[in-house]
Design an enzyme around this catalytic site. Structure first.
Site, short mmCIF file in Angstrom:
data_model
loop_
_atom_site.label_atom_id
_atom_site.label_comp_id
_atom_site.label_asym_id
_atom_site.label_seq_id
_atom_site.Cartn_x
_atom_site.Cartn_y
_atom_site.Cartn_z
N HIS A 42 0.84 -1.20 0.00
CA HIS A 42 0.00 0.00 0.00
C HIS A 42 0.88 1.26 0.00
O HIS A 42 0.70 2.16 -0.81
CB HIS A 42 -0.92 -0.02 1.23
CG HIS A 42 -1.62 1.29 1.49
ND1 HIS A 42 -2.53 1.82 0.61
CD2 HIS A 42 -1.52 2.17 2.53
CE1 HIS A 42 -2.97 2.97 1.10
NE2 HIS A 42 -2.38 3.22 2.26
N HIS A 66 3.40 7.48 5.37
CA HIS A 66 2.16 8.13 5.79
C HIS A 66 1.37 7.38 6.86
O HIS A 66 0.62 7.99 7.61
CB HIS A 66 1.27 8.46 4.59
CG HIS A 66 0.50 7.31 4.05
ND1 HIS A 66 1.01 6.43 3.13
CD2 HIS A 66 -0.76 6.88 4.31
CE1 HIS A 66 0.10 5.52 2.85
NE2 HIS A 66 -0.99 5.76 3.55
N GLU A 70 0.55 6.32 12.60
CA GLU A 70 -0.79 5.82 12.91
C GLU A 70 -0.77 4.33 13.27
O GLU A 70 -1.40 3.91 14.24
CB GLU A 70 -1.70 6.06 11.69
CG GLU A 70 -3.09 5.49 11.81
CD GLU A 70 -3.93 6.22 12.83
OE1 GLU A 70 -3.56 7.34 13.19
OE2 GLU A 70 -4.94 5.64 13.26
N ASP A 71 -0.04 3.53 12.53
CA ASP A 71 -0.18 2.07 12.63
C ASP A 71 0.98 1.33 13.29
O ASP A 71 0.90 0.13 13.51
CB ASP A 71 -0.40 1.48 11.22
CG ASP A 71 -1.69 1.95 10.59
OD1 ASP A 71 -2.56 2.44 11.33
OD2 ASP A 71 -1.81 1.87 9.35
N ASP A 131 -3.38 8.36 -1.37
CA ASP A 131 -3.73 7.33 -0.38
C ASP A 131 -5.18 6.88 -0.61
O ASP A 131 -5.49 5.70 -0.67
CB ASP A 131 -3.55 7.93 1.02
CG ASP A 131 -3.94 6.98 2.14
OD1 ASP A 131 -3.68 5.77 2.01
OD2 ASP A 131 -4.51 7.46 3.14
N ASP A 252 -21.31 13.30 -25.45
CA ASP A 252 -19.90 13.07 -25.17
C ASP A 252 -19.65 11.78 -24.41
O ASP A 252 -18.71 11.66 -23.65
CB ASP A 252 -19.29 14.25 -24.40
CG ASP A 252 -19.94 14.45 -23.04
OD1 ASP A 252 -21.05 13.92 -22.84
OD2 ASP A 252 -19.34 15.12 -22.20
MN MN Z 1 -2.85 4.65 3.91
#
Ligand code: MN
Length: 567
Positions: A42, A66, A70-71, A131, A252
């Site tokens: 990811h 990123h 957080e993780d 993301d 279109d």
């Molecule tokens: Mn992410």
């Protein structure tokens, strides 16, 4: 450590990008995604997209990192220690965005603004979009409840932000990813109804591509490419809702796209096509001279094409095409490429210089603001709010905020044109100065020599530039007035019914306009039926004087008001 993708290897070994890749791989090493893939896939995908959008090294590194704070057990401070303050602050912005919680009935417009104000760096938003793009691609692996929430946020918040940043294709794709999760039945209906037509139109487009090539060849135009693009599903759905769900009215569905080298060639191509195929009246749009508010540039025309079939054709240069797809990021990239024209450098050499310029531009933009709060306000007011584009008699395009008036326009051209502005002609017609300019308006300013702005203008203008000039002209005007009249003052005579509190209300009228009363006398007649009040103040501009007269007469009990200048 997993095998490094080729694009990462193009960055030097000691670059922050390589370092971030190694760091993120270690930090997430035991984690997997809902899809079962190792978590680092990811991070790598998000970073690769940011790299493809040509953001700088810091952004690519931050994209790798990123989710680390957080993780994993690493903190913001750890990132700062390893990678420095700039990357840490990008990662911090991304972590904060993730923690953002929505209320029960969120106001969508405010949400977008709130998210933008969360960060003082546009790069955070762009990395976040990358993301979100990958998360939407893999949304099917999550629980339905979560799918819906993320799809909603994508549709309502991130797709519009991408659109505003000029990232048209990304915005369309984000919407298409969210569409089936939010409107399952509508989505199924749409797919079923257009599938055949899409395919059939695509086949038709393929068939006419070589014909268009040939037409252009006759006119000595050598296009970079002629291909077709299919309309995004959700944008098609929205258009159908505006058109009674009638697919016949959508011209279109699949549009032919001609990419040429120069702006001149765009118009030449348009001419060539119109020579062979009659245009449908009222369908030609020149987004080159009048770009859409988000910067989109192209020529659109709808013609009776081969086999007399109604077909939309879009014509643009390669730069416009890339700008339409990449939005704000491409803009920076092109500024930089101009500087490198004609020089040969290694890929990384160019890359490094590009990065610097990208960041420099952003920082310069930021530097014009003395404090962070002003910058954020400008980010929202001047940048993210809808813009309009109007045209000068010389065919220059002037970019203004929505709601701007001819006065804003005049000051944008020159401070003296603003100051001496007495009226405006829009598309040949005289309009009042209160007129709200519309995108595409041709604006001419009428001036009168020696004319000065009035205070009312401050309420009419939308741009800070106009406000600044008006204020300084007003200050000058007052100074001149004071000089001219020397020690003169203004004397009012007011007759009124005699009632308690009356004098206080009179004084209030002056106080409200910040005018000092220098003399005040009240005489009541012996029968107590009325009073005569004499009041003096310094000389004031006519506009204020008028206000005072009106307000004095409004007071209950006022009978007559007169005034004169006294030396
Ligand atoms: Mn992410």
């Amino acid at each position: 450590m997993r095998n490094m993708e080729q694009w990462i290897e193009k960055y030097p070994k000691n670059s922050v990008v390589r370092k971030a890749f190694v760091f993120a791989s270690g930090a997430h090493k035991n984690a997997t995604r809902a899809s079962g893939d190792p978590y680092i896939t990811h991070c790598t995908t998000v970073a690769r997209t940011v790299h493809e959008w040509r953001l700088d090294e810091q952004s690519v590194a931050a994209a790798f990192l990123h989710d680390v704070v957080e993780d994993t057990d690493y903190t913001k401070e750890d990132i700062a220690k390893e990678f420095g303050g700039e990357i840490a602050s990008l990662v911090d912005g991304l972590t904060k965005l993730k923690h953002f919680k929505y209320g029960e009935n969120p106001d969508v417009e405010n949400l977008r603004k709130l998210i933008l104000s969360f960060t003082n760096d546009l790069r955070v938003i762009i990395i976040k979009l990358s993301d979100r793009y990958h998360n939407m691609k893999t949304l099917q692996f999550l629980f339905p409840e979560k799918q819906h929430d993320i799809a909603w946020e994508t549709m309502e918040v991130y797709a519009p932000i991408a659109y505003r940043l000029g990232m048209q294709r990304l915005s369309g794709e984000l919407e298409d990813f969210a569409f089936p999760f939010l409107y399952k039945d509508e989505h199924r209906w749409l797919i079923n109804s257009v599938k055949e037509r899409f395919e059939e139109r695509a086949t038709y487009a393929e068939k006419i591509e070589p014909i268009v090539h040939k037409i252009l060849e006759e006119e000595k135009i050598r296009p970079i490419s002629v291909d077709s693009r299919a309309k995004h599903y959700y944008s098609l759905y929205r258009k159908l809702m505006r058109n009674d769900m009638d697919l016949e009215k959508i011209y279109d569905l699949v549009a032919l796209r001609v990419i040429v080298k120069t702006v001149e060639e765009c118009y030449a191509t348009l001419g060539a096509i119109h020579k062979y195929y009659a245009p449908l009246p009222g369908r030609f749009k020149d987004y080159i001279s009048r770009p859409k508010p988000n910067g989109y540039k192209s020529l659109h025309t709808t013609v009776f094409c081969v086999d007399n079939r109604i077909t939309e054709i879009q014509i643009k240069t390669r730069e416009m095409h890339e700008e339409n797809e990449l939005g704000i990021a491409a803009h920076w990239a092109y500024e930089q490429e101009k500087d490198f024209a004609g020089t040969r450098e290694t890929w990384t050499g160019v890359k490094n210089r590009r990065e610097l310029l990208w960041v420099k531009q952003l920082k310069n933009w930021q530097k014009n603001f003395t404090n962070q709060k002003d910058f954020l306000r400008a980010l929202k007011v001047d940048f993210f709010k809808e813009r309009i584009f109007v045209i000068t008699p010389m065919n220059d395009v002037i970019d203004l905020p929505a709601g701007a008036t001819p006065i804003d326009f005049a000051y944008q051209i020159h401070s003296e044109i603003g100051n001496q502005c007495v009226g405006a002609r829009i598309n040949g017609k005289i309009v009042p100065l209160t007129y709200e300019l519309q995108s595409g308006d041709l604006v001419e300013i009428l001036t009168q020599h020696g004319k000065k702005p009035s205070e009312d203008w401050l309420r009419l203008v939308k741009t800070t530039l106009a406000r600044k000039y008006i204020k300084s002209a007003l200050r000058e005007k007052t100074k001149k007035l004071q000089k001219k009249i020397g020690r003169e003052f203004l004397e009012f005579k007011i007759t009124s019914l005699d009632r308690p509190g009356y004098l206080k209300e009179i004084a209030g009228v002056f106080a409200d306009l910040k005018i000092n009363i220098t003399y005040l006398q009240s005489q009541t007649d012996p029968r107590l039926t009325f009073s005569l009040i004499t009041l003096r103040c310094c000389v004031i501009p006519k506009s204020k004087l008028n206000k005072i007269l009106v307000n004095l007469k409004k007071i209950q009990g006022t009978n007559e008001v007169s005034y004169k200048y006294v030396r």
